[in-house]
Design an enzyme around this catalytic site. Sequence first.
Site, PDB file in Angstrom:
ATOM      1  N   ASN A 176     -37.965 -26.605 -12.443  1.00 22.54           N
ATOM      2  CA  ASN A 176     -38.806 -26.751 -13.751  1.00 22.54           C
ATOM      3  C   ASN A 176     -39.534 -25.855 -13.906  1.00 22.54           C
ATOM      4  O   ASN A 176     -40.223 -26.428 -13.686  1.00 22.54           O
ATOM      5  CB  ASN A 176     -38.997 -27.927 -14.597  1.00 22.54           C
ATOM      6  N   CYS A 226     -44.235 -27.174 -21.147  1.00 19.65           N
ATOM      7  CA  CYS A 226     -42.896 -26.358 -21.360  1.00 19.65           C
ATOM      8  C   CYS A 226     -42.450 -25.875 -22.258  1.00 19.65           C
ATOM      9  O   CYS A 226     -42.034 -24.853 -22.448  1.00 19.65           O
ATOM     10  CB  CYS A 226     -41.823 -27.569 -21.376  1.00 19.65           C
ATOM     11  N   HIS A 277     -35.299 -24.688 -23.016  1.00 21.87           N
ATOM     12  CA  HIS A 277     -35.738 -24.831 -21.583  1.00 21.87           C
ATOM     13  C   HIS A 277     -34.896 -25.070 -20.031  1.00 21.87           C
ATOM     14  O   HIS A 277     -34.386 -26.725 -20.728  1.00 21.87           O
ATOM     15  CB  HIS A 277     -37.424 -25.672 -21.693  1.00 21.87           C
TER      16      HIS A 277
HETATM   17  O1  UT7 Z   1     -40.436 -29.887 -18.382  1.00 22.72           O
HETATM   18  C1  UT7 Z   1     -40.570 -31.234 -19.712  1.00 22.72           C
HETATM   19  C2  UT7 Z   1     -39.966 -31.944 -20.053  1.00 22.72           C
HETATM   20  N1  UT7 Z   1     -38.895 -32.330 -18.911  1.00 22.72           N
HETATM   21  C3  UT7 Z   1     -38.008 -32.972 -18.354  1.00 22.72           C
HETATM   22  O2  UT7 Z   1     -37.568 -33.454 -19.539  1.00 22.72           O
HETATM   23  C4  UT7 Z   1     -37.935 -34.306 -17.483  1.00 22.72           C
HETATM   24  C5  UT7 Z   1     -36.793 -35.117 -18.774  1.00 22.72           C
HETATM   25  N2  UT7 Z   1     -36.188 -35.926 -17.425  1.00 22.72           N
HETATM   26  C6  UT7 Z   1     -35.524 -35.994 -16.577  1.00 22.72           C
HETATM   27  O3  UT7 Z   1     -35.349 -35.048 -16.475  1.00 22.72           O
HETATM   28  C7  UT7 Z   1     -35.068 -37.664 -15.918  1.00 22.72           C
HETATM   29  O4  UT7 Z   1     -35.475 -38.486 -16.227  1.00 22.72           O
HETATM   30  C8  UT7 Z   1     -35.671 -37.195 -13.935  1.00 22.72           C
HETATM   31  C9  UT7 Z   1     -34.948 -36.173 -13.593  1.00 22.72           C
HETATM   32  C10 UT7 Z   1     -37.161 -37.491 -13.734  1.00 22.72           C
HETATM   33  C11 UT7 Z   1     -34.785 -38.386 -13.801  1.00 22.72           C
HETATM   34  O5  UT7 Z   1     -33.758 -39.112 -13.368  1.00 22.72           O
HETATM   35  P1  UT7 Z   1     -33.119 -40.751 -14.609  1.00 22.72           P
HETATM   36  O6  UT7 Z   1     -32.028 -40.043 -14.437  1.00 22.72           O
HETATM   37  O7  UT7 Z   1     -34.363 -40.377 -15.408  1.00 22.72           O
HETATM   38  O8  UT7 Z   1     -33.529 -41.508 -13.106  1.00 22.72           O
HETATM   39  P2  UT7 Z   1     -35.195 -42.263 -13.341  1.00 22.72           P
HETATM   40  O9  UT7 Z   1     -35.765 -42.376 -13.553  1.00 22.72           O
HETATM   41  O10 UT7 Z   1     -34.288 -43.256 -14.291  1.00 22.72           O
HETATM   42  O11 UT7 Z   1     -34.909 -43.452 -12.119  1.00 22.72           O
HETATM   43  C12 UT7 Z   1     -33.720 -43.678 -11.173  1.00 22.72           C
HETATM   44  C13 UT7 Z   1     -33.336 -44.111 -10.266  1.00 22.72           C
HETATM   45  C14 UT7 Z   1     -35.339 -44.793  -9.683  1.00 22.72           C
HETATM   46  O12 UT7 Z   1     -34.050 -46.105  -8.725  1.00 22.72           O
HETATM   47  P3  UT7 Z   1     -33.747 -47.471  -9.097  1.00 22.72           P
HETATM   48  O13 UT7 Z   1     -35.583 -48.170  -9.564  1.00 22.72           O
HETATM   49  O14 UT7 Z   1     -33.109 -47.147  -9.932  1.00 22.72           O
HETATM   50  O15 UT7 Z   1     -33.577 -47.975  -7.652  1.00 22.72           O
HETATM   51  C15 UT7 Z   1     -35.728 -43.816  -9.442  1.00 22.72           C
HETATM   52  O16 UT7 Z   1     -36.610 -44.790  -8.574  1.00 22.72           O
HETATM   53  O17 UT7 Z   1     -33.840 -42.470  -8.573  1.00 22.72           O
HETATM   54  C16 UT7 Z   1     -35.122 -43.473  -7.744  1.00 22.72           C
HETATM   55  N3  UT7 Z   1     -35.243 -41.403  -8.136  1.00 22.72           N
HETATM   56  C17 UT7 Z   1     -34.718 -41.322  -7.448  1.00 22.72           C
HETATM   57  N4  UT7 Z   1     -34.349 -41.372  -5.981  1.00 22.72           N
HETATM   58  C18 UT7 Z   1     -33.309 -40.249  -5.310  1.00 22.72           C
HETATM   59  C19 UT7 Z   1     -36.094 -40.925  -8.437  1.00 22.72           C
HETATM   60  N5  UT7 Z   1     -36.280 -39.957  -8.105  1.00 22.72           N
HETATM   61  C20 UT7 Z   1     -35.406 -39.661  -7.476  1.00 22.72           C
HETATM   62  C21 UT7 Z   1     -35.414 -38.740  -5.801  1.00 22.72           C
HETATM   63  N6  UT7 Z   1     -34.330 -39.322  -5.242  1.00 22.72           N
HETATM   64  N7  UT7 Z   1     -36.094 -37.330  -6.068  1.00 22.72           N
END
Ligand code: UT7
Length: 319
Positions: free
Chosen positions: A276, A113, A246
């Site tokens: 993204n 990225c 980004h």
């Molecule tokens: O481009 C390179 C750089 N990349 C980035 O900068 C990405 C950086 N990371 C992020 O943007 C975020 O970490 C994400 C958007 C990927 C995830 O958001 P988060 O707030 O960190 O969520 P999480 O991974 O901690 O997951 C929270 C909950 C989980 O459920 P439980 O374990 O709390 O029950 C996941 O299973 O959200 C769940 N979850 C979803 N729920 C509905 C993960 N993906 C989804 C989804 N729909 N698509």
Amino acid sequence: MTYSRISGTGSYLPERILTNDELERMVDTSDEWIRTRTGIVERHIAADNEMASDLALNASRSALAAAGIQAAEIDLIILATTTPDVIFPSTACILQDKLGVGGCPAFDVQAVCSGFVYALATADMFVRGGRCRNALVVGAEIYSRILDWSDRSTCVLFGDGAGAVVLTQSDQAGILSTHLHADGSHRETLAVPANIAGGKLRGTPFVMMEGNAVFKFAIQVLEEAVEEALAENDLRASDIDWLIPHQANIRIIQSTAKKLGIPMEKVVVTLDKHGNTSAASIPLALDIAVRDGRIKPGQHVLLEGVGGGFTWGSALIRW
Ligand code: UT7
């Protein structure tokens, strides 16, 4: 003194739009979760017969037209991509052929990225060093091909697209500074951990990401990257007219802007419409803000990105 200036920008998005509503029918997710956790509403998906070089070609033609030059006047092509057409030759060489020009150096940059910032910094050195007059710098990605469409934690995040700029020699400063960084000790946190051996695929050919770890790292290094660029140029955050980050997550963008005291009105956000697009995200956002008249001559524009590797960096531009 010789400097480099961006003399034209261009971008291209594939026709097909994939909405959050459609994703709700594909995996266990919701429009509400995707919007609130990421800021993404829809993304573009390349057609089966489209390759990264095709997206790059459309964006490049538009940048060349904006710069008012012919493809034959380009004397360097640097293309940032994580999703090349083939293992080799480079997508930059394929783009060069599709543009119908030959002879000038053409190569790919792989910094995920941060790829566009890496490519721009490299081209800037060629131009300022007097080795070329017009460089074509492109970010082009087809992430839809390296996503596991049954994995809700990644498939909702990415999109396809391309952005390009022409960097031209000038006696007036355009690119004021570039800063690049990498820390390979995080290489497993965000990766497509696969290769090909003996005609067989080894590993997992899909984006694998520890989202939360990437999130925290991104917030930390993006703030540092902006402060580094400001300090080098003896500027304050209030001197920045446009921040072009980004486009990975609206919460990362808002947090960086808030920590630096840059109001969101000065931040270009295309994430809602593009998702993204990795190396394409910054030049896509730049082109949109140039074409809609937000970015004006004399303004300070700060590009910053972070991605797999980890890699990160910035480019500070006087438009
Ligand atoms: O481009 C390179 C750089 N990349 C980035 O900068 C990405 C950086 N990371 C992020 O943007 C975020 O970490 C994400 C958007 C990927 C995830 O958001 P988060 O707030 O960190 O969520 P999480 O991974 O901690 O997951 C929270 C909950 C989980 O459920 P439980 O374990 O709390 O029950 C996941 O299973 O959200 C769940 N979850 C979803 N729920 C509905 C993960 N993906 C989804 C989804 N729909 N698509």
